[in-house]
Design an enzyme around this catalytic site. Structure first.
Site, PDB file in Angstrom:
ATOM      1  N   ARG A  11      11.432  -0.439  12.340  1.00 63.15           N
ATOM      2  CA  ARG A  11      10.815   0.575  13.212  1.00 63.15           C
ATOM      3  C   ARG A  11      11.579   1.890  13.097  1.00 63.15           C
ATOM      4  O   ARG A  11      11.004   2.974  13.134  1.00 63.15           O
ATOM      5  CB  ARG A  11      10.789   0.090  14.678  1.00 63.15           C
ATOM      6  CG  ARG A  11      10.430   1.204  15.648  1.00 63.15           C
ATOM      7  CD  ARG A  11       9.909   0.730  17.000  1.00 63.15           C
ATOM      8  NE  ARG A  11      10.677  -0.325  17.608  1.00 63.15           N
ATOM      9  CZ  ARG A  11      11.879  -0.175  18.197  1.00 63.15           C
ATOM     10  NH1 ARG A  11      12.460   1.006  18.229  1.00 63.15           N
ATOM     11  NH2 ARG A  11      12.494  -1.201  18.740  1.00 63.15           N
ATOM     12  N   LYS A  23      -6.419  10.017   3.861  1.00 66.74           N
ATOM     13  CA  LYS A  23      -7.388  10.772   3.058  1.00 66.74           C
ATOM     14  C   LYS A  23      -6.936  10.831   1.594  1.00 66.74           C
ATOM     15  O   LYS A  23      -6.791   9.825   0.955  1.00 66.74           O
ATOM     16  CB  LYS A  23      -7.580  12.164   3.661  1.00 66.74           C
ATOM     17  CG  LYS A  23      -7.698  12.188   5.182  1.00 66.74           C
ATOM     18  CD  LYS A  23      -8.912  11.433   5.680  1.00 66.74           C
ATOM     19  CE  LYS A  23      -9.214  11.703   7.129  1.00 66.74           C
ATOM     20  NZ  LYS A  23      -9.264  10.531   7.989  1.00 66.74           N
ATOM     21  N   ASP A  74      -2.486  21.357   9.892  1.00 66.93           N
ATOM     22  CA  ASP A  74      -3.030  20.083   9.400  1.00 66.93           C
ATOM     23  C   ASP A  74      -3.586  20.349   7.999  1.00 66.93           C
ATOM     24  O   ASP A  74      -4.569  21.073   7.826  1.00 66.93           O
ATOM     25  CB  ASP A  74      -4.127  19.588  10.352  1.00 66.93           C
ATOM     26  CG  ASP A  74      -4.660  18.213   9.960  1.00 66.93           C
ATOM     27  OD1 ASP A  74      -4.648  17.886   8.760  1.00 66.93           O
ATOM     28  OD2 ASP A  74      -5.110  17.483  10.860  1.00 66.93           O
ATOM     29  N   TYR A  94     -10.695  18.510  13.585  1.00 67.43           N
ATOM     30  CA  TYR A  94     -11.152  17.122  13.621  1.00 67.43           C
ATOM     31  C   TYR A  94     -11.405  16.676  15.069  1.00 67.43           C
ATOM     32  O   TYR A  94     -10.602  16.983  15.962  1.00 67.43           O
ATOM     33  CB  TYR A  94     -10.088  16.245  12.940  1.00 67.43           C
ATOM     34  CG  TYR A  94     -10.314  14.775  13.125  1.00 67.43           C
ATOM     35  CD1 TYR A  94     -11.531  14.190  12.779  1.00 67.43           C
ATOM     36  CD2 TYR A  94      -9.320  13.961  13.650  1.00 67.43           C
ATOM     37  CE1 TYR A  94     -11.744  12.828  12.968  1.00 67.43           C
ATOM     38  CE2 TYR A  94      -9.518  12.601  13.835  1.00 67.43           C
ATOM     39  CZ  TYR A  94     -10.744  12.051  13.504  1.00 67.43           C
ATOM     40  OH  TYR A  94     -10.956  10.711  13.695  1.00 67.43           O
TER      41      TYR A  94
HETATM   42  N1  PLP Z   1      -6.642  15.366  10.622  1.00 70.33           N
HETATM   43  C1  PLP Z   1      -7.835  15.515  10.038  1.00 70.33           C
HETATM   44  C2  PLP Z   1      -8.182  16.860   9.479  1.00 70.33           C
HETATM   45  C3  PLP Z   1      -8.730  14.464   9.967  1.00 70.33           C
HETATM   46  O1  PLP Z   1      -9.927  14.657   9.395  1.00 70.33           O
HETATM   47  C4  PLP Z   1      -8.344  13.207  10.491  1.00 70.33           C
HETATM   48  C5  PLP Z   1      -9.249  12.046  10.398  1.00 70.33           C
HETATM   49  O2  PLP Z   1     -10.362  12.132   9.941  1.00 70.33           O
HETATM   50  C6  PLP Z   1      -7.113  13.090  11.096  1.00 70.33           C
HETATM   51  C7  PLP Z   1      -6.265  14.177  11.143  1.00 70.33           C
HETATM   52  C8  PLP Z   1      -6.686  11.792  11.718  1.00 70.33           C
HETATM   53  O3  PLP Z   1      -6.241  10.940  10.734  1.00 70.33           O
HETATM   54  P1  PLP Z   1      -6.286   9.334  10.854  1.00 70.33           P
HETATM   55  O4  PLP Z   1      -7.721   8.950  10.837  1.00 70.33           O
HETATM   56  O5  PLP Z   1      -5.502   8.877   9.686  1.00 70.33           O
HETATM   57  O6  PLP Z   1      -5.657   8.981  12.135  1.00 70.33           O
END
Ligand code: PLP
Length: 402
Positions: free
Chosen positions: A45, A194, A169, A97
């Protein structure tokens, strides 16, 4: 070393057997020399050699000093919000998102954190919106799902002037196409589910930090305290995924650009959202800060029902949330990835109901093109008996047409 080379070279020089593929340290705990002298690792962890290797890769690729791997992109984003104290405020871009909107609007306020949204594509609006309590500016560029472009160096300058943390992000582009830390951001965060993983077979998240040991230590402390780190096998999958990132992206971006052109010229499409087709000012900003347009694009058809029929009619593009896989997918963000936008924010943050988002994979470009064309034709034919008539066009290539 160029980044595409770095992606492939992820072996641990300390490995006693010189394995060319890193071992998976699938262990929860490590034997200690004595009860008072602890070894390099004691509990997974807290840290784990496979994770450490992946975290070194993240840091190197992002041009940072520190990398942290989390159980998901949301866990990474949640960790970033932990840097904000009760009574402070987060200012977030409004093209983001749906899960992030949910986190910010439903979870952060319970920690005493206020959240406001701003059009991050307009630096002047961001400058005006930053307040005395703002501690974190969180943006996506390009945004998901409208691919809005924020001027990252301008936002970084503002953030530094106002003593605010800028977190970007970078899920949509990856460090191979954009490196926010080098543009002045304090933190870069991404869903490794992704493109970095690239095969839709693992969920994960990352945060990279530049030369700010205090920030990295706070993130690592919370990661251990809350148990949000990524498991060894997932780190290994990501190390393997990274090896082909450069090749995958090359193909995916090229096909995405061709499909964006196809859609922009299609009579059933109202507007295409893709950096190459953005308005000239946004395109210029994007070209200054990124070296590619990515493989995610969105478009509207002018009619939600038509968009629903379209996503039901594709044969190769799989109807699925998420993006970045070798397999092409498509979705209706309004009812899928962004359905989690809280009701009270839907007017402000929900994507248009007719918005279709594509994630372009590595299939043969001609097959993908043919699939889209047949799906568009099927979507139009099914609703409009006089299929020859032009649909209502709001705009094309981001420019108002009527
Ligand atoms: N940031 C973006 C731009 C996303 O599109 C997503 C998920 O689609 C996330 C963060 C969250 O990621 P996760 O689904 O791996 O938790």
């Amino acid at each position: 070393m160029n980044l595409s080379t770095r992606c492939v070279r992820s072996c641990d020089p300390r490995d006693p057997y010189s394995a060319t593929s890193p071992p998976i340290y699938q262990t929860a705990t490590f034997r200690q020399p004595t009860a008072t002298e602890l070894g390099e690792y004691d509990y997974s962890r807290t840290s784990n050699p496979t994770r450490a290797l992946f975290e070194e890769q993240i840091a190197a690729l992002e041009g940072g000093r520190f990398g942290l791997a989390f159980a998901s992109g949301m866990a990474a984003l949640a960790a970033v919000t932990r840097l904000v104290a009760s009574g402070d405020e987060i200012l977030a871009g409004d093209d983001l998102y749906g899960g992030t909107a949910r986190l910010l609007s439903r979870v952060a306020p319970r920690q005493g954190i206020a959240v406001r949204y701003v059009d991050a594509t307009d630096a002047a609006q961001v400058a005006a919106a930053l307040g005395p309590a703002t501690r974190l500016l969180l943006v996506e560029s390009p945004g998901n799902p409208l691919l809005g472009i924020a001027d990252l160096p301008a936002l970084a300058a503002l953030a530094r002037e106002r003593d605010v943390l800028l977190a970007v992000d970078n899920s949509l582009l990856t460090p191979l196409l954009q490196r926010p830390l080098e543009l002045g951001a304090h933190l870069v965060v991404a869903s490794t589910t992704k493109f970095l993983g690239g095969h839709s077979d693992t969920t994960g998240g990352m945060v990279a930090v530049g030369d700010e040991p205090g920030l990295a230590a706070e993130l690592a402390f919370n990661q251990n305290a809350e148990g949000t780190a990524l498991a060894p096998f997932e780190c290994w999958l990501l190390l393997r995924g990274l090896k082909t990132l450069s090749l995958r992206l090359e193909r995916q971006c090229r096909t995405a650009a061709a499909l964006a052109e196809l859609l922009a010229a299609h009579p059933a499409v109202s507007r295409v959202y893709y950096p190459a087709l953005a308005d000239p000012a946004s395109r210029l900003v994007h070209r200054r800060q990124a070296t590619g347009d990515g493989a995610v694009l969105s478009f509207t058809t002018g009619d939600a029902e038509r968009s629903r029929r379209l996503v039901a009619a594709t044969r190769l593009f799989t109807l699925a949330v998420s993006f970045g896989s070798v397999t092409s997918t498509l979705s209706l963000p309004c009812t899928m990835s962004h359905a989690s936008v809280p009701a009270e924010l839907r007017e402000r943050l929900a994507p248009p109901p007719d918005l279709v988002r594509l994630s372009v994979g590595i299939e043969d470009p001609d097959d993908l093109r043919a699939d889209l064309e047949q799906a568009l034709a099927a979507a139009v034919d099914a609703v409009e008996p006089d299929a020859g008539s032009e649909p209502q066009r709001e705009s094309r290539r981001g420019v108002q047409l009527t």
